[in-house]
Design an enzyme around this catalytic site. Structure first.
Site, PDB file in Angstrom:
ATOM      1  N   ASP A 310     -58.127  59.367  22.790  1.00 42.34           N
ATOM      2  CA  ASP A 310     -58.973  60.090  23.486  1.00 42.34           C
ATOM      3  C   ASP A 310     -58.156  61.136  24.331  1.00 42.34           C
ATOM      4  O   ASP A 310     -58.502  62.194  24.538  1.00 42.34           O
ATOM      5  CB  ASP A 310     -59.969  59.648  24.645  1.00 42.34           C
ATOM      6  CG  ASP A 310     -61.121  59.007  24.001  1.00 42.34           C
ATOM      7  OD1 ASP A 310     -61.567  59.431  22.816  1.00 42.34           O
ATOM      8  OD2 ASP A 310     -61.629  57.954  24.266  1.00 42.34           O
ATOM      9  N   GLY A 317     -57.175  66.333  30.242  1.00 43.66           N
ATOM     10  CA  GLY A 317     -57.370  67.495  31.279  1.00 43.66           C
ATOM     11  C   GLY A 317     -58.574  68.365  30.944  1.00 43.66           C
ATOM     12  O   GLY A 317     -58.866  69.016  31.765  1.00 43.66           O
ATOM     13  N   TYR A 394     -68.244  58.324  27.397  1.00 36.82           N
ATOM     14  CA  TYR A 394     -67.979  57.286  28.107  1.00 36.82           C
ATOM     15  C   TYR A 394     -67.315  58.295  29.488  1.00 36.82           C
ATOM     16  O   TYR A 394     -67.028  59.565  29.293  1.00 36.82           O
ATOM     17  CB  TYR A 394     -66.670  56.531  27.775  1.00 36.82           C
ATOM     18  CG  TYR A 394     -67.098  55.128  27.542  1.00 36.82           C
ATOM     19  CD1 TYR A 394     -67.120  54.291  28.617  1.00 36.82           C
ATOM     20  CD2 TYR A 394     -67.210  54.860  26.240  1.00 36.82           C
ATOM     21  CE1 TYR A 394     -67.622  52.898  28.145  1.00 36.82           C
ATOM     22  CE2 TYR A 394     -67.534  53.703  25.935  1.00 36.82           C
ATOM     23  CZ  TYR A 394     -67.680  52.686  26.711  1.00 36.82           C
ATOM     24  OH  TYR A 394     -68.208  51.272  26.403  1.00 36.82           O
ATOM     25  N   TYR A 583     -40.272  55.844  18.886  1.00 34.36           N
ATOM     26  CA  TYR A 583     -39.246  55.972  19.839  1.00 34.36           C
ATOM     27  C   TYR A 583     -38.329  54.868  20.027  1.00 34.36           C
ATOM     28  O   TYR A 583     -37.037  55.020  20.143  1.00 34.36           O
ATOM     29  CB  TYR A 583     -39.981  56.177  21.332  1.00 34.36           C
ATOM     30  CG  TYR A 583     -40.889  57.267  21.264  1.00 34.36           C
ATOM     31  CD1 TYR A 583     -40.951  58.428  20.447  1.00 34.36           C
ATOM     32  CD2 TYR A 583     -42.070  57.295  22.307  1.00 34.36           C
ATOM     33  CE1 TYR A 583     -41.757  59.353  20.780  1.00 34.36           C
ATOM     34  CE2 TYR A 583     -42.807  58.402  22.365  1.00 34.36           C
ATOM     35  CZ  TYR A 583     -42.967  59.469  21.449  1.00 34.36           C
ATOM     36  OH  TYR A 583     -43.586  60.509  21.686  1.00 34.36           O
TER      37      TYR A 583
END
Length: 647
Positions: A310, A317, A394, A583
């Protein structure tokens, strides 16, 4: 090389002495877009799929002083003509500092694009025919929920940016569509061309007949009158709040930090520090939600593909709420607005996007000395920094708490509405729970990954794992009662891929390499994880391969600003193995250096009837508590409550 623009100044580009981490303004956003247009880099069809502050290096931020001129730069993700570029734009100088091509990636889907996808579904003849089979002749009364498709090797999706849409009936505009799932029907839509690629109609269930509305009028009509015996609770601070807010710099008691709303990560806190007797001691340089995933465990075709990322796939934002006093926040409130740039280039301010207030938090410490017949007690309180985002069905509330004793807590509050599937007598409920007649809710998880760029007394830190174990009976343990906490330094990235273990009361300690407390131990903070599961999906499943951060509860890496997102910068569709898995693959050393701690936690939601038609709030989170960071209880200097007779 920068593109220098020598034409007329860009409106809004005149930046005064603002902090490098001050939040973006509408004028700056418009100015950055104008700089890009004047440079000739973008045309009228450009879409924006990322728009945030280009954060300067830590040393540059630390060196900034009031009155210093600030070069305001923004990082912009642009999608045009099937290509993705990331630009860094200075609105101070009116220049494009960098323009980087990112071939082969799929950008996230914007809000304007989502509405266009919904409209494309409703206009499609094949979709209309499938609705007619279900007795629905008006597509305008159908709620369309677009979902990210993941990567399931459908030929018709190759080379395209796609949303998979499921449908719900809304007899009236204000009805709760999730009470009327139109199961067995899915529509694949190309986001760029708005072409309906494929309509899947694999089964047909009766449409549910019981509405699930939850507004006051509907509840009164369906279930009876509202309660009348709840008396008001008023929270007042007659002398004002104990915190100050200057621009986006927040100070409360001995805490200080910068508060930002990022378009992807949502609420971000920078430069969290504690004033210890006049010495400002850093604890966390940057704290953010690195990613989240909602994997579903149901095997029904309308559910099994679901594992939305999400944050990265939509941008938290961009979905933040405008918070209201007495509803989302209670007490003496300060708010921060936030500015978002949507995919179509529109610049929008969300008022009251971030809520800041204080809360009483019960007893901070207490002791009754029965020898002296005296009592000493101090009240605790906490500073709350919060934001709430609506992501489809949600709501997610993200709350940072700061306490008088140096504790930091992070909490996610989950509410909203379950996504539902149809149910008929005899249906398999192995992977779902019935929540209403003809309606069931699939089992799923909500898994969050928080990125903590640690700075405990500076940027040289290490992580120590602590496990408590029972000792075997013997001469040193004659009664079999002994147990001890054992410490292990996590020396490299692969060694630091760790999971929660409640049986050993496992926690992790982030300690300074350079600072020793008066007892000769490194100053430190403990990360206290909740009892939490990792992702249940198989390691080689599309869910796990795209959300590798959910495989472990702890990851540690050297701090790098370009390693910010748990599932990678571009998690949409084709990103298997990206993010934390990539990473940390190099197994870099993570001892006595600048490190980032990634903590993954969440809940497994095995739905209840009580979760429908709207879900009571559930909670997930973790704590950070000082461990030798202070020489003694830092709450000793908190005065007795003036409202009581405690001593």
């Amino acid at each position: 090389m920068a593109d220098t623009l020598l034409e007329t100044p860009v409106e809004g580009a005149d930046t005064p002495s603002v902090h490098p981490l001050s939040m973006m303004t509408e004028a700056e956003a418009h100015a950055a877009i104008e700089v890009l247009r004047r440079s000739g880099r973008i045309g009228a069809d450009a879409r924006f799929h990322g728009f945030c502050i280009a954060e300067p290096p830590k040393a540059e931020v630390a060196a900034w002083t009031p009155g210093t001129d600030t070069d305001r730069r923004f990082e912009v993700v642009i999608h045009e003509n099937g290509e993705v570029h990331i630009a860094v734009v200075s609105v101070t100088r009116g220049e494009v500092d960098s323009w980087t091509h990112h071939p082969g990636v799929v950008p996230r889907v914007g809000m304007a694009e989502l509405f266009a996808v919904m409209d494309a579904c409703r206009k499609d003849p094949g979709f209309a025919a499938a609705l007619a089979k279900r007795g629905i002749t008006d597509p305008s009364k159908v709620q369309i929920d677009p979902w990210p498709t993941g990567d399931y090797d459908f030929d018709f999706e190759i080379g395209r940016r796609v949303q998979r849409c499921i449908a719900f009936w809304r007899p009236n505009p204000a009805d709760n569509g999730y009470a009327y799932p139109l199961d067995g029907l899915m529509v694949h839509v190309d986001v760029d061309t708005l072409e309906v690629l494929h309509v899947t109609d694999f089964d047909q269930w009766p449409v549910a007949s019981e509405r699930g509305n939850y507004d006051v009028d509907a509840v009164t009509e369906d279930f009876g009158p509202m309660r009348t015996d709840l008396r008001p609770i008023e929270i007042t601070q007659p002398e004002g709040t104990s915190f100050t807010l200057d621009d986006n710099e927040l100070r409360w008691q001995k805490w200080s930090m910068r508060v930002v709303m990022d378009d992807t990560e949502g609420l971000v806190l920078h430069r969290i520090a504690y004033d210890d007797g006049g010495r400002v001691r850093p604890i966390i340089d940057r704290a953010s939600l690195a990613e989240m995933v909602v994997p579903y465990g149901d095997t029904r075709p309308s559910q099994t593909f679901k594992h939305a990322l999400d944050s990265g796939e939509f941008g938290l934002g961009l979905m933040n709420n405008s918070l209201r006093l007495g509803c989302d926040c209670l007490g003496e409130i300060a708010y921060l607005d936030s500015v978002q740039v949507f995919d179509d280039g529109s610049v929008v301010t969300t008022p009251n996007a971030i809520c800041i207030h204080e809360e009483d938090f019960g007893i901070g410490w207490k002791h009754f000395d029965w020898h002296a017949d005296t009592t000493e007690v101090r009240r605790s309180r906490r500073l709350v920094v919060s934001a709430i985002h609506t992501v489809g069905n949600y709501e997610y509330g993200f709350f940072w708490y700061f306490y008088l004793d140096g504790t930091i807590r992070y909490e996610v509050k989950l509410t909203g509405i379950l996504t539902t599937r149809s149910h008929r007598e005899g249906d398999d409920l192995t992977f779902a729970r019935q929540v209403a007649p003809h309606v069931s809710a699939p089992i799923h998880q909500h898994i969050f990954c928080v990125r903590l760029d640690m700075a405990v007394d500076g940027n040289a830190n290490s992580v120590v794992e602590v496990n408590t174990e029972a000792l075997p009976p013997g001469p040193d343990n004659p009664h079999g009662t002994a147990f001890a906490a054992r410490e292990t330094v996590l020396e490299s990235e692969l060694a630091a891929r760790r999971n929660v273990n409640s049986a050993s009361s496992r926690y992790w300690k982030i300690q300074s390499a350079d600072h020793i407390n008066r007892l000769g131990r490194p100053t430190a903070y403990r990360l206290l994880p909740p009892p939490t599961a990792t992702m249940f999906a198989a390691h080689d499943s599309p869910h796990s391969e795209r959300a590798t951060f959910a495989r472990h509860n702890l990851w540690v890496s050297p701090s790098r600003p370009d390693e910010r997102y748990g599932a990678g910068r571009f998690p949409t569709q084709r990103n298997a193995g990206d993010g934390l898995e990539r990473y940390t693959a190099g197994d870099r050393p993570v001892v006595d250096t600048d490190i980032t701690v990634w903590h993954t936690f969440g809940i497994t939601h095995d739905a209840r009837p009580e979760d429908f038609p709207v879900m009571p709030t559930e909670y997930a989170g973790f704590g950070l508590v000082p461990d030798g960071f202070f020489d003694r209880n830092p709450m000793l200097d908190v005065p007795p409550s003036p409202n009581g007779h405690c001593a």
